[in-house]
Design an enzyme around this catalytic site. Structure first.
Site, PDB file in Angstrom:
ATOM      1  N   GLU A 148       9.642  57.981  84.061  1.00 35.78           N
ATOM      2  CA  GLU A 148      10.262  56.705  83.709  1.00 35.78           C
ATOM      3  C   GLU A 148      10.806  56.071  84.978  1.00 35.78           C
ATOM      4  O   GLU A 148      11.602  56.686  85.697  1.00 35.78           O
ATOM      5  CB  GLU A 148      11.389  56.882  82.697  1.00 35.78           C
ATOM      6  CG  GLU A 148      12.021  55.552  82.293  1.00 35.78           C
ATOM      7  CD  GLU A 148      13.099  55.689  81.229  1.00 35.78           C
ATOM      8  OE1 GLU A 148      13.687  54.655  80.865  1.00 35.78           O
ATOM      9  OE2 GLU A 148      13.363  56.811  80.777  1.00 35.78           O
ATOM     10  N   ASP A 173      15.558  56.125  89.558  1.00 41.90           N
ATOM     11  CA  ASP A 173      16.311  54.895  89.784  1.00 41.90           C
ATOM     12  C   ASP A 173      17.056  55.043  91.101  1.00 41.90           C
ATOM     13  O   ASP A 173      17.137  56.138  91.657  1.00 41.90           O
ATOM     14  CB  ASP A 173      17.292  54.622  88.640  1.00 41.90           C
ATOM     15  CG  ASP A 173      17.518  53.129  88.411  1.00 41.90           C
ATOM     16  OD1 ASP A 173      17.870  52.440  89.387  1.00 41.90           O
ATOM     17  OD2 ASP A 173      17.344  52.645  87.279  1.00 41.90           O
ATOM     18  N   ASP A 223      12.697  44.400  86.656  1.00 46.41           N
ATOM     19  CA  ASP A 223      13.132  43.111  87.168  1.00 46.41           C
ATOM     20  C   ASP A 223      11.958  42.136  87.105  1.00 46.41           C
ATOM     21  O   ASP A 223      10.900  42.394  87.673  1.00 46.41           O
ATOM     22  CB  ASP A 223      13.608  43.260  88.611  1.00 46.41           C
ATOM     23  CG  ASP A 223      14.369  42.050  89.122  1.00 46.41           C
ATOM     24  OD1 ASP A 223      14.053  40.932  88.671  1.00 46.41           O
ATOM     25  OD2 ASP A 223      15.261  42.215  89.964  1.00 46.41           O
ATOM     26  N   LYS A 227      11.369  33.779  89.965  1.00 46.88           N
ATOM     27  CA  LYS A 227      10.957  32.708  90.867  1.00 46.88           C
ATOM     28  C   LYS A 227       9.538  32.962  91.383  1.00 46.88           C
ATOM     29  O   LYS A 227       9.184  34.087  91.719  1.00 46.88           O
ATOM     30  CB  LYS A 227      11.933  32.601  92.041  1.00 46.88           C
ATOM     31  CG  LYS A 227      13.349  32.185  91.631  1.00 46.88           C
ATOM     32  CD  LYS A 227      14.250  32.075  92.829  1.00 46.88           C
ATOM     33  CE  LYS A 227      15.664  31.656  92.408  1.00 46.88           C
ATOM     34  NZ  LYS A 227      16.590  31.557  93.568  1.00 46.88           N
ATOM     35  N   ASP A 259      11.054  41.453  78.165  1.00 45.66           N
ATOM     36  CA  ASP A 259      11.403  40.296  77.336  1.00 45.66           C
ATOM     37  C   ASP A 259      11.187  38.998  78.115  1.00 45.66           C
ATOM     38  O   ASP A 259      11.668  37.941  77.699  1.00 45.66           O
ATOM     39  CB  ASP A 259      12.860  40.388  76.859  1.00 45.66           C
ATOM     40  CG  ASP A 259      13.861  40.343  78.002  1.00 45.66           C
ATOM     41  OD1 ASP A 259      13.463  40.616  79.152  1.00 45.66           O
ATOM     42  OD2 ASP A 259      15.042  40.032  77.743  1.00 45.66           O
ATOM     43  N   THR A 296      17.718  49.065  72.779  1.00 39.58           N
ATOM     44  CA  THR A 296      18.900  49.192  73.626  1.00 39.58           C
ATOM     45  C   THR A 296      19.841  48.001  73.452  1.00 39.58           C
ATOM     46  O   THR A 296      19.472  46.962  72.915  1.00 39.58           O
ATOM     47  CB  THR A 296      18.497  49.291  75.108  1.00 39.58           C
ATOM     48  OG1 THR A 296      17.889  48.049  75.508  1.00 39.58           O
ATOM     49  CG2 THR A 296      17.508  50.432  75.329  1.00 39.58           C
ATOM     50  N   ARG A 297      21.055  48.189  73.910  1.00 45.07           N
ATOM     51  CA  ARG A 297      22.033  47.108  73.884  1.00 45.07           C
ATOM     52  C   ARG A 297      21.532  45.915  74.686  1.00 45.07           C
ATOM     53  O   ARG A 297      21.673  44.754  74.277  1.00 45.07           O
ATOM     54  CB  ARG A 297      23.365  47.618  74.456  1.00 45.07           C
ATOM     55  CG  ARG A 297      24.457  46.571  74.565  1.00 45.07           C
ATOM     56  CD  ARG A 297      25.781  47.242  74.913  1.00 45.07           C
ATOM     57  NE  ARG A 297      25.655  48.124  76.063  1.00 45.07           N
ATOM     58  CZ  ARG A 297      25.786  47.725  77.333  1.00 45.07           C
ATOM     59  NH1 ARG A 297      26.002  46.440  77.607  1.00 45.07           N
ATOM     60  NH2 ARG A 297      25.686  48.592  78.315  1.00 45.07           N
ATOM     61  N   GLU A 299      18.417  45.083  75.239  1.00 40.68           N
ATOM     62  CA  GLU A 299      17.358  44.433  74.483  1.00 40.68           C
ATOM     63  C   GLU A 299      17.940  43.628  73.319  1.00 40.68           C
ATOM     64  O   GLU A 299      17.487  42.518  73.026  1.00 40.68           O
ATOM     65  CB  GLU A 299      16.388  45.481  73.961  1.00 40.68           C
ATOM     66  CG  GLU A 299      15.197  44.907  73.212  1.00 40.68           C
ATOM     67  CD  GLU A 299      14.229  45.989  72.767  1.00 40.68           C
ATOM     68  OE1 GLU A 299      13.238  45.645  72.095  1.00 40.68           O
ATOM     69  OE2 GLU A 299      14.454  47.170  73.098  1.00 40.68           O
TER      70      GLU A 299
END
Length: 317
Positions: A148, A173, A223, A227, A259, A296-297, A299
């Protein structure tokens, strides 16, 4: 959810701490031990040469101060924030002049996150240093392993690990608070099938994973770099998939979710065009959200704003 790894300054470089300066070495006019100066003992040459001396000394002093400042900033970037925890710059010798998809940042680490990092990192954490090939069978006790990239604060990752203890999750991460939070959540749930990797996912994929060693890849809410001039920083690109394909077993699933509509369209286009991946959706489009991916919160907030979340599931062929 933030992403790694590629990863990986990865698109950015770590924020430099404020750098101090070091005093320059004494020059001809610097005070000696008794307070006298060289100028007191020797007459200055007459003419243009004496006029040029102060300028020359000023240039040397400025250069020395700049060099000292850069060196101190470099040392700060390499110093771990928590002894025994994730390294500040795990693959320093592998820094490359390439566009990265992530922007490491220093954020406040809570007391609980720090305690989890210091106590659990030696057991469940690893730095992406590019110096070895990971033995995933040993690392996860023989479990099938999914990678992941970009887990944010780790809530969804911890939930998936608890719901599916028969699958190992190698979670990557660069966000230190999230690393500590995920370790704490996994311990609280009694999950032993999570390993937290710190650093650039590109280096992990390219140098630290054996061929066909992964059973899946998850990239949730990377991310979007909205732009136009930043689209080159997006993670899901043909070159990235070229790195991913060799380390996935045949049939392994690449699961992406976003999203951001334009990014979803790019993901679908890039994955569809790659010869090593095949869309699992019968109509060749987006897939329904699988039950194993938690809502998730983050989302939920997007859905409340009217965002549409797209899932893409492609099998490695």
């Amino acid at each position: 959810m933030s992403e790694q790894p590629l990863n990986p300054s990865p698109a950015g470089t770590p924020d430099d701490a404020a750098a101090g300066t070091a005093p320059a070495a004494p020059g001809p006019s610097a005070p000696g031990p008794t307070g006298s100066t060289a100028a007191d003992a020797l007459p200055l040459p007459a003419g243009p040469a004496s006029d040029a001396a102060p300028d020359a000394l000023s240039d040397e002093d400025a250069a020395a101060r700049r060099a000292a400042s850069f060196e101190r900033a470099r040392r700060l970037r390499q110093e771990p924030r928590f002894p025994g925890g994730p390294a500040a710059d795990p693959a320093g010798s592998h820094h490359e002049r390439r566009i990265r998809s992530f922007q490491p940042r220093r954020s406040r680490v809570t007391t609980g996150q720090q305690e989890s990092l210091e106590r659990l990192w030696p057991q469940w954490g690893l730095d992406i240093d590019g110096k070895r090939v990971l033995d995933l069978a040993e690392l996860f006790g023989g479990l099938p392993v999914v990678l992941e990239i970009g887990f944010g604060m780790g809530e969804a990752t911890a939930q998936m690990a608890a719901d599916d203890p028969g699958t190992g999750i190698l979670a990557v991460d660069v966000h230190t608070p999230g690393q500590g939070n995920l370790l704490g959540l996994a311990e609280k749930a009694g999950s032993t099938n999570v390993r937290v990797a710190n650093g650039d996912a590109v280096i992990l994929l390219r140098e630290m994973l054996a061929p066909e060693s992964l059973d899946g890849l998850r990239v949730y809410f990377p991310d979007p770099w909205p732009k136009a001039r930043h689209h080159k920083r997006r993670l899901i690109q043909p070159d990235f998939l070229d790195l991913v394909a060799p380390v996935l077993r045949p049939g392994a699933i690449v699961h992406c979710a976003t999203d951001w509509e334009p990014y979803a369209e790019q993901m679908l286009e890039v994955l569809t065009a790659h010869p090593r991946f095949e869309n699992t959706a019968a109509d060749g489009g987006y897939a329904p959200r699988p039950a194993f991916r938690p809502l998730t919160r983050f989302e939920g907030q997007g859905l409340d704003k009217g965002h549409v979340v797209h899932d893409l599931l492609f099998a490695r062929v």
